[in-house]
Design an enzyme around this catalytic site. Structure first.
Site, PDB file in Angstrom:
ATOM      1  N   VAL A   1       0.861  -1.188   0.000  1.00 19.78           N
ATOM      2  CA  VAL A   1       0.000   0.000   0.000  1.00 19.78           C
ATOM      3  C   VAL A   1       0.894   1.234   0.000  1.00 19.78           C
ATOM      4  CG1 VAL A   1      -1.811   1.226   1.249  1.00 19.78           C
ATOM      5  CG2 VAL A   1      -1.807  -1.278   1.203  1.00 19.78           C
ATOM      6  N   HIS A   2       0.575   2.171  -0.904  1.00 20.40           N
ATOM      7  CA  HIS A   2       1.439   3.343  -1.075  1.00 20.40           C
ATOM      8  C   HIS A   2       0.634   4.630  -1.050  1.00 20.40           C
ATOM      9  CE1 HIS A   2       0.429   3.937  -5.450  1.00 20.40           C
ATOM     10  NE2 HIS A   2       0.031   2.699  -5.275  1.00 20.40           N
ATOM     11  N   SER A   3       1.356   5.713  -0.719  1.00 19.79           N
ATOM     12  CA  SER A   3       0.770   7.053  -0.817  1.00 19.79           C
ATOM     13  C   SER A   3       0.694   7.332  -2.309  1.00 19.79           C
ATOM     14  CB  SER A   3       1.661   8.075  -0.123  1.00 19.79           C
ATOM     15  OG  SER A   3       2.950   8.089  -0.711  1.00 19.79           O
TER      16      SER A   3
END
Length: 122
Positions: free
Chosen positions: A43-45
């Site tokens: 999960v990434h910004s």
């Protein structure tokens, strides 16, 4: 000199995400992914994708840089809207699935929270 067309950071690693690496793939999803999906994702910004992902560009994960060899038909749309794509480290020149981006290069053994995700264009 390469231009950065996308940049974000990994903020969370799903419980089962490292297992996908052993299968030669890595799944990215932006923050806020449904929890049942997030378990399988890095999960990434999510940043702004400044131009479409294309063959010949480079994909950087942490300190590893890969050549993009094929891009599925819906990969750009999915990535823009959901921050979601599946990366396969097999160098295929034809996308297996519509949301897949194929990369050439040795798959990373692991990624860590804080590692950068970049897409570079010449």
């Amino acid at each position: 000199m390469s231009i950065v067309i996308y940049q974000s950071k990994i903020n969370q690693i799903g419980e089962f995400a490292p297992e996908a690496l052993t299968d030669g793939m890595l799944i990215l999803f932006k923050e806020g992914a449904p929890s049942d999906l997030a378990d399988y994702c890095f999960v990434h910004s999510h940043g702004d994708l400044k131009q479409d992902i294309q063959v010949g560009q480079k994909f950087q994960l942490g300190n590893h840089v890969y050549n993009i060899t094929s891009v599925g038909d819906v990969a750009n749309n999915n990535f823009r809207e959901l921050g979601h794509i599946t990366l396969k480290f097999d160098g295929n020149h034809k996308a297996e699935l519509p949301g897949t981006v194929h990369l050439e290069g040795q798959m990373p053994n692991q990624l860590c929270v804080g590692d950068e995700v970049k897409i570079l264009s010449d």
